[in-house]
Scaffold this motif. Sequence first.
Motif, short mmCIF file in Angstrom:
data_model
loop_
_atom_site.label_atom_id
_atom_site.label_comp_id
_atom_site.label_asym_id
_atom_site.label_seq_id
_atom_site.Cartn_x
_atom_site.Cartn_y
_atom_site.Cartn_z
N LYS A 11 0.83 -1.21 0.00
CA LYS A 11 0.00 0.00 0.00
C LYS A 11 0.87 1.25 0.00
O LYS A 11 0.59 2.21 -0.72
CB LYS A 11 -0.93 0.01 1.22
CG LYS A 11 -1.83 1.23 1.27
CD LYS A 11 -2.75 1.17 2.47
CE LYS A 11 -3.62 2.39 2.56
NZ LYS A 11 -4.52 2.33 3.72
N LEU A 15 0.79 4.15 -2.88
CA LEU A 15 0.55 5.57 -2.61
C LEU A 15 1.72 6.45 -3.06
O LEU A 15 1.53 7.62 -3.38
CB LEU A 15 0.27 5.78 -1.12
CG LEU A 15 -1.03 5.15 -0.62
CD1 LEU A 15 -1.13 5.26 0.90
CD2 LEU A 15 -2.24 5.78 -1.29
N TYR A 45 -2.63 -4.09 -5.68
CA TYR A 45 -2.78 -2.88 -6.49
C TYR A 45 -4.20 -2.76 -7.06
O TYR A 45 -4.78 -1.68 -7.06
CB TYR A 45 -1.75 -2.84 -7.62
CG TYR A 45 -0.50 -2.07 -7.26
CD1 TYR A 45 0.22 -2.36 -6.12
CD2 TYR A 45 -0.04 -1.05 -8.07
CE1 TYR A 45 1.35 -1.66 -5.78
CE2 TYR A 45 1.10 -0.33 -7.74
CZ TYR A 45 1.79 -0.64 -6.60
OH TYR A 45 2.91 0.06 -6.26
N LYS A 47 -6.91 -3.96 -5.75
CA LYS A 47 -7.77 -3.61 -4.62
C LYS A 47 -7.65 -2.12 -4.28
O LYS A 47 -8.66 -1.44 -4.09
CB LYS A 47 -7.36 -4.47 -3.42
CG LYS A 47 -8.12 -4.20 -2.16
CD LYS A 47 -7.60 -5.13 -1.07
CE LYS A 47 -7.98 -4.61 0.28
NZ LYS A 47 -7.42 -5.41 1.35
N PHE A 48 -6.42 -1.60 -4.25
CA PHE A 48 -6.22 -0.20 -3.91
C PHE A 48 -6.78 0.72 -5.00
O PHE A 48 -7.27 1.81 -4.71
CB PHE A 48 -4.75 0.10 -3.65
CG PHE A 48 -4.17 -0.69 -2.49
CD1 PHE A 48 -4.90 -0.92 -1.34
CD2 PHE A 48 -2.89 -1.20 -2.56
CE1 PHE A 48 -4.38 -1.64 -0.28
CE2 PHE A 48 -2.35 -1.93 -1.50
CZ PHE A 48 -3.10 -2.15 -0.36
N ARG A 49 -6.71 0.30 -6.26
CA ARG A 49 -7.29 1.11 -7.35
C ARG A 49 -8.80 1.21 -7.23
O ARG A 49 -9.40 2.16 -7.71
CB ARG A 49 -6.91 0.50 -8.71
CG ARG A 49 -5.50 0.81 -9.12
CD ARG A 49 -5.25 0.37 -10.56
NE ARG A 49 -3.83 0.30 -10.78
CZ ARG A 49 -3.13 -0.81 -10.93
NH1 ARG A 49 -3.74 -1.99 -10.92
NH2 ARG A 49 -1.83 -0.78 -11.10
N ASP A 51 -10.29 1.72 -4.58
CA ASP A 51 -10.46 2.50 -3.34
C ASP A 51 -10.77 1.64 -2.13
O ASP A 51 -11.40 2.10 -1.18
CB ASP A 51 -11.55 3.57 -3.52
CG ASP A 51 -11.09 4.71 -4.40
OD1 ASP A 51 -9.87 4.98 -4.43
OD2 ASP A 51 -11.94 5.33 -5.06
N GLU A 52 -10.35 0.39 -2.15
CA GLU A 52 -10.44 -0.46 -0.96
C GLU A 52 -9.09 -0.37 -0.27
O GLU A 52 -8.19 -1.16 -0.52
CB GLU A 52 -10.75 -1.90 -1.37
CG GLU A 52 -12.08 -2.07 -2.05
CD GLU A 52 -12.29 -3.49 -2.54
OE1 GLU A 52 -11.69 -4.43 -1.98
OE2 GLU A 52 -13.06 -3.66 -3.48
N MET A 53 -8.94 0.61 0.59
CA MET A 53 -7.63 0.91 1.17
C MET A 53 -7.31 0.13 2.44
O MET A 53 -6.25 0.32 3.02
CB MET A 53 -7.51 2.41 1.45
CG MET A 53 -7.44 3.21 0.19
SD MET A 53 -5.99 2.74 -0.74
CE MET A 53 -6.02 3.89 -2.05
N SER A 54 -8.18 -0.76 2.87
CA SER A 54 -7.90 -1.55 4.05
C SER A 54 -6.82 -2.59 3.74
O SER A 54 -6.80 -3.18 2.67
CB SER A 54 -9.17 -2.27 4.52
OG SER A 54 -8.86 -3.15 5.57
N THR A 55 -5.94 -2.81 4.69
CA THR A 55 -4.92 -3.84 4.52
C THR A 55 -5.31 -5.11 5.27
O THR A 55 -4.55 -6.07 5.30
CB THR A 55 -3.55 -3.35 5.03
OG1 THR A 55 -3.67 -2.91 6.38
CG2 THR A 55 -3.02 -2.23 4.16
#
Length: 71
Positions: A11, A15, A45, A47-49, A51-55
Amino acid sequence: MDKKEFSVLIKYCFLKGKNTVEVQTWLNAEFADTASGKSTIKDGYAKFRRDEMSTEDGECSGRPKEVIAKT
C-alpha cells in the motif's frame, strides 16, 4: 514478515506511485526469503485502485477455521 505487514508495504508503494515491477524488485531485494509474489502485489494494487484501502483480510465464505471431526 507476515502477510499483513507486506500488505502495508505494498500500500505504501502504491501511494508513492511505484508500479508493480518496482515493488516486486524492491521487496525481493529487501526481503529475499519471505517476499510476496507477483500475483499478491497485483491483487493488492487492483484492490487499492478500487479505493479499498484496508490492509485487513476480508471475510470469506467457505470452510470454517475449525473443523469438527465426525466420530
